[in-house]
Structure formats: C-alpha cells, structure tokens
Design a protein around this motif. Structure first.
Motif, mmCIF file in Angstrom:
data_model
loop_
_atom_site.group_PDB
_atom_site.id
_atom_site.type_symbol
_atom_site.label_atom_id
_atom_site.label_comp_id
_atom_site.label_asym_id
_atom_site.label_seq_id
_atom_site.Cartn_x
_atom_site.Cartn_y
_atom_site.Cartn_z
ATOM 1 N N SER A 280 5.245 -2.664 0.769
ATOM 2 C CA SER A 280 5.814 -2.373 2.071
ATOM 3 C C SER A 280 6.265 -0.918 2.115
ATOM 4 O O SER A 280 7.196 -0.530 1.413
ATOM 5 N N ALA A 281 5.603 -0.128 2.929
ATOM 6 C CA ALA A 281 5.969 1.284 3.062
ATOM 7 C C ALA A 281 7.398 1.419 3.584
ATOM 8 O O ALA A 281 8.136 2.312 3.160
ATOM 9 N N ARG A 282 7.790 0.551 4.489
ATOM 10 C CA ARG A 282 9.158 0.608 5.030
ATOM 11 C C ARG A 282 10.191 0.359 3.940
ATOM 12 O O ARG A 282 11.191 1.070 3.848
ATOM 13 N N VAL B 73 17.517 6.417 -3.652
ATOM 14 C CA VAL B 73 17.423 7.424 -4.714
ATOM 15 C C VAL B 73 18.051 8.736 -4.241
ATOM 16 O O VAL B 73 18.780 9.396 -4.984
ATOM 17 N N GLY B 74 17.819 9.079 -2.999
ATOM 18 C CA GLY B 74 18.403 10.302 -2.446
ATOM 19 C C GLY B 74 19.921 10.279 -2.422
ATOM 20 O O GLY B 74 20.569 11.253 -2.814
ATOM 21 N N ARG C 40 18.367 6.317 -15.192
ATOM 22 C CA ARG C 40 17.379 5.289 -15.537
ATOM 23 C C ARG C 40 16.757 4.704 -14.275
ATOM 24 O O ARG C 40 15.537 4.576 -14.161
ATOM 25 N N PHE C 41 17.599 4.362 -13.281
ATOM 26 C CA PHE C 41 17.082 3.797 -12.034
ATOM 27 C C PHE C 41 16.128 4.769 -11.354
ATOM 28 O O PHE C 41 15.044 4.379 -10.922
ATOM 29 N N CYS C 42 16.531 6.007 -11.259
ATOM 30 C CA CYS C 42 15.688 7.015 -10.604
ATOM 31 C C CYS C 42 14.355 7.174 -11.338
ATOM 32 O O CYS C 42 13.300 7.299 -10.701
ATOM 33 N N ASN C 43 14.376 7.144 -12.652
ATOM 34 C CA ASN C 43 13.130 7.212 -13.425
ATOM 35 C C ASN C 43 12.263 5.981 -13.194
ATOM 36 O O ASN C 43 11.043 6.083 -13.090
ATOM 37 N N ASP C 44 12.916 4.805 -13.112
ATOM 38 C CA ASP C 44 12.176 3.558 -12.890
ATOM 39 C C ASP C 44 11.503 3.508 -11.524
ATOM 40 O O ASP C 44 10.552 2.756 -11.334
ATOM 41 N N THR C 45 12.002 4.288 -10.583
ATOM 42 C CA THR C 45 11.448 4.242 -9.227
ATOM 43 C C THR C 45 10.399 5.319 -8.969
ATOM 44 O O THR C 45 9.768 5.309 -7.912
ATOM 45 N N LYS C 46 10.221 6.246 -9.904
ATOM 46 C CA LYS C 46 9.334 7.391 -9.664
ATOM 47 C C LYS C 46 7.959 6.991 -9.151
ATOM 48 O O LYS C 46 7.470 7.536 -8.165
ATOM 49 N N ASP C 47 7.290 6.083 -9.830
ATOM 50 C CA ASP C 47 5.947 5.683 -9.414
ATOM 51 C C ASP C 47 5.953 4.995 -8.059
ATOM 52 O O ASP C 47 5.084 5.255 -7.228
ATOM 53 N N LEU C 48 6.955 4.155 -7.843
ATOM 54 C CA LEU C 48 7.034 3.418 -6.587
ATOM 55 C C LEU C 48 7.235 4.354 -5.400
ATOM 56 O O LEU C 48 6.521 4.249 -4.395
ATOM 57 N N ILE C 49 8.177 5.260 -5.503
ATOM 58 C CA ILE C 49 8.503 6.097 -4.334
ATOM 59 C C ILE C 49 7.541 7.280 -4.159
ATOM 60 O O ILE C 49 7.559 7.923 -3.124
ATOM 61 N N ALA C 50 6.693 7.496 -5.147
ATOM 62 C CA ALA C 50 5.688 8.565 -5.025
ATOM 63 C C ALA C 50 4.550 8.169 -4.110
ATOM 64 O O ALA C 50 3.833 9.013 -3.601
ATOM 65 N N THR C 51 4.407 6.863 -3.873
ATOM 66 C CA THR C 51 3.294 6.393 -3.027
ATOM 67 C C THR C 51 3.600 6.541 -1.557
ATOM 68 O O THR C 51 4.713 6.587 -1.135
#
Length: 147
Positions: A111-113, A122-123, A136-147
């Motif tokens: 879901s893009a939303r 993250v911001g 750690r959380f921010c690193n764990d989300t890198k791939d997800l939020i890059a899309t």
C-alpha cells in the motif's frame, strides 16, 4: 477545532442511533464503527490533537476485523506518530506500533498510502536518531520506504 469535534460527534451519533428511518446513503456502505473511528483519528492527527487522535485510532484497531490488515498498518503508523509528536514522546510505544505496520507492509500487503505514513513516521523520529532503537527502526524501514 470545535467545529470538527461537533461534526465528528454528530457523525458518531448518526452511526450509532440505530434508527432505520433515516436510511443510509448508498456511498456509505463501507462505513462501520471501526472506519468511523479511523477517520476521526485521522482528522485529529491533521489537527495535531494527539490525545483525541490516539483515542479514536485505538478504538479503530480494537474494532477492526482481522481481514483489514492494510487498514491496521495505516492505523498503527498513524498511532505511532501520535506518540512521537506529543509533548512527552513515548518512543517505545511508537516503535512497537511502527514495527507492526512495517511487518504487515513487508509480509502481507502492499500500500503506497501506508508506506507514505511509515515514511512520515521515520521523518518525525528524526530528532531521536541517536537512540539505538530509533536508529534500528529507521534502518529496518529503508527498503520499504524507498519504494
């Protein structure tokens, strides 16, 4: 904000009044109590009323059906944001909710939303990046939020 609160109170009264003579408009087929709480919670997020946003988002999560995993991810991300943005941030609660949202979005739904709201989370966590759990959380989300 008072006008918004009155409008939301009126909507909840209408939703729960149980009087069929009012009839529901055709477009309202998807509105149930969980959706109403989610919408109210989002309104209060936009108004930066973190306490009321939390009350409604918690209710939405409690009332939602299990098949609403996308909505659960969205509600968790929004709820997490309220814990970060309040006067005294509760990072542990925010990160636990954020982790639930990320887990859902990486394992069950796309879901893009929802990803946008994780990116927003993250911001708002930016000022706390020196905290190991936030990093750690921010690193764990890198791939997800890059899309």
């Amino acid at each position: 904000m008072a006008d918004t609160r009155r409008a939301l109170d009126s909507a909840f009264d209408r939703l729960t009044d149980g009087r069929p003579e009012h009839g529901d408009p055709g477009w309202a087929y998807w509105i149930n109590e969980a959706q109403a709480h989610a919408q109210a919670g989002y309104c209060y997020v936009k108004l930066e009323d973190w306490t009321r946003a939390r009350e409604h988002l918690r209710a939405a999560l409690r009332l939602q059906d299990d098949e609403y995993s996308r909505e659960g991810a969205l509600r968790n991300a929004l709820l997490a944001t309220t814990y970060v943005r309040q006067d005294q941030p509760e990072l542990d609660k925010a990160l636990a909710l954020g982790d639930q949202a990320v887990q859902t979005l990486t394992g069950q739904v796309t879901s893009a939303r929802c990803v946008k709201h994780v990116r927003n989370l993250v911001g708002v966590l930016g000022p706390y990046r020196r905290t190991p759990a936030v990093r750690r959380f921010c690193n764990d989300t890198k791939d997800l939020i890059a899309t």
